[in-house]
Design a protein around this motif. Structure first.
Motif, PDB file in Angstrom:
ATOM      1  N   UNK A  85      26.203 -55.903 -18.013  1.00  0.00           N
ATOM      2  CA  UNK A  85      26.603 -56.930 -18.983  1.00  0.00           C
ATOM      3  C   UNK A  85      26.891 -56.325 -20.360  1.00  0.00           C
ATOM      4  N   UNK A  86      26.349 -55.119 -20.628  1.00  0.00           N
ATOM      5  CA  UNK A  86      26.417 -54.535 -21.964  1.00  0.00           C
ATOM      6  C   UNK A  86      27.523 -53.489 -22.048  1.00  0.00           C
ATOM      7  N   UNK A  87      28.025 -53.256 -23.278  1.00  0.00           N
ATOM      8  CA  UNK A  87      28.997 -52.165 -23.462  1.00  0.00           C
ATOM      9  C   UNK A  87      28.303 -50.809 -23.382  1.00  0.00           C
ATOM     10  N   UNK A  88      29.089 -49.776 -23.086  1.00  0.00           N
ATOM     11  CA  UNK A  88      28.584 -48.411 -23.012  1.00  0.00           C
ATOM     12  C   UNK A  88      29.143 -47.639 -24.209  1.00  0.00           C
ATOM     13  N   UNK A 145      33.738 -56.589 -19.408  1.00  0.00           N
ATOM     14  CA  UNK A 145      33.111 -57.877 -19.697  1.00  0.00           C
ATOM     15  C   UNK A 145      33.485 -58.981 -18.711  1.00  0.00           C
ATOM     16  N   UNK A 146      34.349 -58.696 -17.737  1.00  0.00           N
ATOM     17  CA  UNK A 146      34.675 -59.742 -16.764  1.00  0.00           C
ATOM     18  C   UNK A 146      35.033 -59.085 -15.428  1.00  0.00           C
ATOM     19  N   UNK A 185      28.816 -58.809 -11.287  1.00  0.00           N
ATOM     20  CA  UNK A 185      27.568 -58.391 -11.935  1.00  0.00           C
ATOM     21  C   UNK A 185      26.525 -59.506 -11.874  1.00  0.00           C
ATOM     22  N   UNK A 186      26.949 -60.732 -12.106  1.00  0.00           N
ATOM     23  CA  UNK A 186      26.005 -61.862 -12.109  1.00  0.00           C
ATOM     24  C   UNK A 186      25.295 -61.974 -10.761  1.00  0.00           C
TER      25      UNK A 186
END
Length: 474
Positions: free
Chosen positions: A309-312, A352-353, A358-359
């Motif tokens: 869910x997070x940026x790298x 991000x999508x 991921x969910x």
């Protein structure tokens, strides 16, 4: 008249010899009419024939504790578990290295079909060599690196618990093999005593038959009973050989190696309550620790899934050099013939999508956590039952020891009395043989009870997660 007199003297001589032979006490037996002090549980082992002496040519002498120590050092199962633990240690160190900056390098050669040009002016070599170096330092990876590191540490702890569990299982197997070997040796001695009694009985019957006091059928019956006892002795000896080979296998010794396994089956009082045993198991049982680590590992997997869910964020340094020769030392097409250049910067990558991938991956990880927690609860319930079951087995074996020692006392006295009655011609051969059979059965039952007691004790310590090589209870 002379013939009758010679028969009378012959009969008198035989009766005197038989009476003298059987006037001796049986081992562990009191004289008829004498009061005998009660036998304590600790003395129960003296009620049964002790194990036969091992061969004098034995290459090695080992006690129960020494067997356990040798098994823990030499058994391949334990060696494999130790190697697994070392692999887990290396995995932790490998994952720890992910926190540092990674460096990569590339070097190559490129040939172009035509001279590269910028307009009508050559801009690069047709045959070009290139060198590139990249240094990338992860700054924030959505907690993925930290969670993976924590996971490998938990897996190392899990491997440590698995090693402990393998040691407990091996200890239990060695102790059971050792105790059943002692039981087999005692059964051999009991069968030897039975054969000796039947041989003596056969001699008495043959003596009576020769002077016409007993029929031929009694002699045949005694011979059949003696042959049956000898068959049982052969089976007992074969069982001892098999159990010795099994113990040698557990200790990683050659099957034919002669080892003197020394010890005896004794009553060892155990005073811990069920609640105390369960508390000890919660603390020491390795399978409970393994299950708890599995729960924590699954929780780390949730965090790893959520990291998507997070940026790298990474910091990067790049160095590049290109030229017309393998040394890439000069480049006439660059400013001041310099072949190299470098840059430094930070990069953010954020997916991000991805249509719920991921969910749902996170949801799956959370469900796995709940499943593993349920497995842990079940493991704890099974551990409590195992402890309760072994405590009941221990109590049952102790009660059988109490009953068995009284049965052996009565069986020995009954056999002695039947022999005396038979000599006095007021009992039959069947009565003597039945008394002998009852004595042998009572000895076998007491031997089995003593073995079952110590086997249950060994299993109980393992059920609590306690290493007790010598099975001492105090």
């Amino acid at each position: 008249m002379k013939r009758n007199r010679s028969v009378f003297f012959t009969l008198f001589f035989l009766l005197a010899a038989v009476t003298s032979a059987f006037a001796q006490q049986l081992p562990g037996e009191s004289k008829l009419g004498e009061a005998e002090a009660p036998v304590s549980m600790e003395q129960a082992t003296t009620q049964v024939p002790q194990a036969v002496a091992a061969e004098k040519s034995a290459d090695l002498t080992l006690s129960l504790e020494e067997c356990v120590e040798m098994g823990l050092n030499q058994n391949p199962t334990i060696i494999a578990a130790r190697k697994q633990l070392m692999a887990s240690e290396s995995s932790v160190k490998s994952q720890r290295g992910q926190f540092g900056a990674g460096m990569s390098m590339s070097y190559g050669y490129t040939h172009s079909s035509d001279q590269p040009r910028s307009g009508s002016t050559p801009s690069a070599y047709q045959d070009q060599w290139g060198l590139g170096i990249n240094v990338s330092q992860p700054i924030f990876m959505g907690f993925e690196l930290l969670s993976k590191y924590q996971k490998t540490k938990l897996q190392r702890d899990q491997s440590d618990a698995q090693l402990y569990n393998a040691e407990l299982v091996l200890i239990r197997n060695i102790q059971e093999a050792f105790l059943t070997l002692l039981q087999g040796r005692m059964e051999v001695k009991s069968n030897q005593d039975s054969v000796a009694r039947l041989q003596s009985q056969l001699g008495v019957i043959q003596a009576f038959y020769q002077v016409g006091l007993r029929p031929r059928a009694d002699v045949l019956q005694a011979e059949v009973e003696l042959a049956t006892a000898e068959q049982s002795l052969l089976k007992a000896n074969n069982s001892v050989a098999s159990k010795t080979a099994r113990l040698n296998t557990l200790l990683n010794l050659p099957l034919d190696k002669k080892v003197d396994y020394t010890g005896e089956l004794t009553y060892l009082p155990f005073s811990m309550t069920l609640e105390q045993c369960i508390v000890r198991a919660d603390k020491d049982r390795p399978d409970l620790r393994i299950a708890m680590k599995a729960v924590k590992i699954s929780e780390e997997d949730v965090t790893i899934s959520e990291s998507s869910f997070y940026p790298k964020l990474t910091a990067d340094f790049n160095y590049n050099s290109a030229g017309g020769d393998p040394s890439v030392s000069t480049n006439r097409y660059n400013y001041k013939n310099r072949p190299d250049s470098w840059d430094v910067g930070a990069n953010v990558n954020w997916n991000f999508f991805n249509w719920g991938e991921t969910y749902y991956d996170v949801q799956k990880s959370k469900e796995t956590v709940d499943k593993i927690k349920a497995d842990y609860d079940n493991t704890r319930l099974e551990a409590s039952y195992e402890i309760k079951d072994q405590l009941l087995s221990l109590k049952a074996a102790a009660d059988r020891i109490r009953v068995g020692r009284k049965s052996v006392e009565s069986g020995r006295e009954g056999y002695r009395m039947e022999m005396a009655r038979y000599q006095a011609q007021v009992s039959t051969n069947n009565d003597v043989l039945n008394a002998q059979s009852r004595l042998s059965a009572s000895e076998a039952q007491l031997i089995e009870a003593l073995s079952d007691y110590q086997v249950a004790l060994a299993r109980l310590f393992v059920a609590m997660g306690v290493k007790n090589p010598s099975l001492k209870t105090s």
